[in-house]
Motif scaffolding. Structure first.
Motif, PDB file in Angstrom:
ATOM      1  N   ASP A 218       0.842  -1.211   0.000  1.00  0.00           N
ATOM      2  CA  ASP A 218       0.000   0.000   0.000  1.00  0.00           C
ATOM      3  C   ASP A 218       0.869   1.251   0.000  1.00  0.00           C
ATOM      4  O   ASP A 218       0.799   2.097   0.896  1.00  0.00           O
ATOM      5  N   GLN A 221      -0.099   4.936   0.813  1.00  0.00           N
ATOM      6  CA  GLN A 221      -0.310   5.402   2.187  1.00  0.00           C
ATOM      7  C   GLN A 221       0.974   5.913   2.839  1.00  0.00           C
ATOM      8  O   GLN A 221       0.921   6.477   3.932  1.00  0.00           O
ATOM      9  N   TRP A 492      -1.588  -8.299   1.317  1.00  0.00           N
ATOM     10  CA  TRP A 492      -0.314  -7.637   1.050  1.00  0.00           C
ATOM     11  C   TRP A 492       0.674  -8.700   0.583  1.00  0.00           C
ATOM     12  O   TRP A 492       0.513  -9.884   0.890  1.00  0.00           O
TER      13      TRP A 492
END
Length: 596
Positions: A218, A221, A492
């Motif tokens: 991610d 972020q 993930w």
């Protein structure tokens, strides 16, 4: 309060950022700075450097970029330093650092841990029938280097003797942390659970900012890439630790990113073999305990084996890698035709000069998803980078391609820029020969202030089976309406290399996703997904503590490291490719906002 030890991870590889050391020195109460420089590829590079100049063979950045500008602060704050920057020449590294310190009027006590160089023993082992650990092949005729991956005992002893800075050769990456913790807490070397917990702490920070948001799935972020925070661990006496980063720095402390790093570059999580311990990371857990803090615990340990893993480096011919930009209408077709023409032209020249054909070639169209194979998306593009790599036993055999690539700029497709930086260099191919070295035949020493002290080899014990864990729950059948979602919506993932093998750690974003992922993403499906890249088998291992699975892809990197002609010889993109794999999920997960 119970004692803890505060350690900053300032380098994940040779070439890591110079911002790490001053950033970490600003952390209040910092006790240790640790530096890891020695990837397998780096050992090949160091071997090549030492073959040109016997005074080289160590990570020069450690002295010039990390230490010299910060020595006054390090010495003034009483921060102790541990680094495996010595590579193939730790004494030269020590001498260079001592000279840099003397210029500043400083005199830190610098210890060197030596003995990992096993070249003096190699011919004896060859005569005894030594074989490659992975292929079973006999050793090559001549080696550049041969080093055992040693443990932390020498580091701990150097600290006990009063060293301010400890420089080692080829220790395992996590040893720079284990040595500090064993010294500070007085751990027994047969306290397997604590040594394993310290190994996990070292493993998490051995790649620098990969623990603090670098490479995170991610990535959107993760703020502040320009000032990415480097990891700081606050370690308790049982080896559990809290991961953070310097106040005000960029990056992100996130359980998912830490779980990715735990699985990075490991094989079977129940049998993570280190020189000082056999680790079991299956029950490792990560828990966010506040803003910018994640607690890691749960590592278990068993006795290690009686052997060190060791690597030898050797030259196996030469290689050339050339790149050119091709733009305009039908750019991919022009690029493919250019590559075909250049290889055909130079093969004819090889024959005319009585030279053998290339031993290997690789053509990639960067910008056309060439590494994705059958999963590539057919997107129209008017700009590609043509990459041609070739290998030959004789450097003269690459001179034709080295020269002829320039001709594409005038005699082949329109819109061709035939070079970025002039003629490509012909480079020697340095390959790795992996083997096992008996621990009792590897004599380690600590050198400090002119004195030399022998270090006892690590303890070993009979092979012990890991603790049996309950069978994972089976996924309930998909009932009702279902839809397809990419793996990235559910997990993930991060990939890493070990020689020619690749691992991909896949971590469920929510525990309830894991049974469904296990049901649909098995070893055979991953093998099929990467069929265009993987030549060996694929294994899957469960990691229930992290709600994860770890896949190991054997013979997946075209040789791996500098021995591979691929544009991604370390497999950094493999997890990114797998995250596009479609998974069937209940529609209600999307309707309820569990999957976006």
């Amino acid at each position: 309060m119970s004692k803890t030890v505060l350690i900053g991870g300032a380098s994940g590889f040779w070439g890591d950022s110079a911002i790490a050391t001053p950033q970490l020195l600003a952390v209040p109460g910092l006790q240790y700075l640790v530096y890891d420089y020695l990837a397998e590829t780096t050992m090949s590079i160091l071997a090549r450097a030492r073959s040109r100049d016997p005074a080289l063979g160590y990570a020069t950045d450690f002295v010039q970029a990390a230490m010299a500008p910060n020595l006054a602060a390090i010495c003034g704050q009483g921060v102790r330093v541990i680094a495996n920057a010595g590579g193939l020449n730790p004494r030269a590294c020590r001498d260079a650092l001592a000279a840099a310190a003397a210029k500043q009027g400083l005199a830190p006590r610098i210890a060197v841990v030596t003995g990992d160089d096993v070249m003096p023993r190699f011919e004896q082992w060859r005569a005894q029938g030594l074989r490659d650990l992975h292929t079973g092949e006999a050793p090559p005729a001549a080696l550049y280097s041969a080093n055992a991956y040693v443990g932390a005992r020498g580091i701990a002893r150097a600290l006990e003797l009063g060293a301010d800075i400890v420089i080692t050769g080829r220790c395992v990456d996590s040893a720079v942390v284990v040595g500090a913790l064993a010294h500070e807490f007085g751990w027994r070397w047969d306290d397997w659970d604590r040594i394993a917990a310290g190994t996990l702490a070292g493993h998490v920070i051995e790649c620098g900012a990969q623990a603090t948001g670098g490479l995170f799935t991610d990535w959107q972020q993760v703020p502040g890439w320009a000032d990415m925070g480097y990891p700081v661990i606050d370690v308790a006496g049982d080896g559990s630790f809290v991961l953070g980063k310097p106040e005000g720095s960029g990056g992100l402390i996130h359980p998912g990113a830490v779980a990715e790093q735990i699985l990075y570059e490991i094989g079977d999580p129940a049998h993570y073999l280190m020189p000082d311990v056999t680790c079991d990371f299956r029950q490792a857990r990560v828990q966010a305990i506040g803003p910018g803090a994640v607690r890691v615990s749960g590592a278990r340990g068993r006795p290690p084996t009686a052997s060190y893993k060791a690597n030898g480096t050797w030259r196996d011919g030469f290689q050339l890698q050339a790149m050119m930009a091709i733009r305009g209408i039908d750019a991919p077709a022009k690029a493919r035709k250019t590559a075909d023409a250049l290889l055909a032209r130079t093969r004819a020249q090889l024959r005319q000069h009585g030279l053998a054909d290339y031993t290997q070639t690789c053509v990639e169209l960067l910008g056309c998803e060439s590494l994705y194979g059958a999963h590539a998306r057919a997107l129209p593009t008017r700009e590609v980078v043509l990459r041609i790599a070739a290998r030959h036993a004789d450097p003269k055999g690459l001179a034709f391609l080295q020269r002829e690539c320039a001709s594409a700029g005038t005699s082949m497709g329109p819109g061709t820029r035939s070079t970025f930086t002039g003629r490509a260099d012909v480079q020697p191919v340095i390959k790795v020969f992996s083997f096992l070295a008996p621990k009792e035949q590897v004599a380690l020493q600590v050198e400090l202030d002119g004195a030399v002290e022998a270090v006892a080899p690590p303890a070993s014990g009979p092979a012990a089976a890991p603790e049996a864990l309950p069978e994972p729950p089976a996924a309930p059948p998909l009932e009702g309406d279902s839809i397809e979602a990419p793996l990235v919506a559910l997990a993930w993932a991060r990939s890493g290399d070990k020689g020619d093998d690749e691992n991909i750690g896949v971590i469920a974003r929510r525990p309830e996703f894991l049974p469904l992922l296990r049901a649909q993403l098995d070893a055979e499906r991953v093998r099929t997904y990467f069929a265009h890249l993987v030549e060996g088998e694929v294994e899957r291992f469960d990691v229930p503590g992290l709600d994860a699975m770890n896949f190991v892809l054997h013979r997946a990197l075209g040789g791996g490291g500098v021995a591979s002609l691929r544009s991604d010889p370390l497999g950094k993109s493999y997890a990114q490719m797998l995250l596009d794999c479609p998974i069937r999920i209940p529609r209600r997960w999307a309707d309820d906002g569990l999957v976006t």
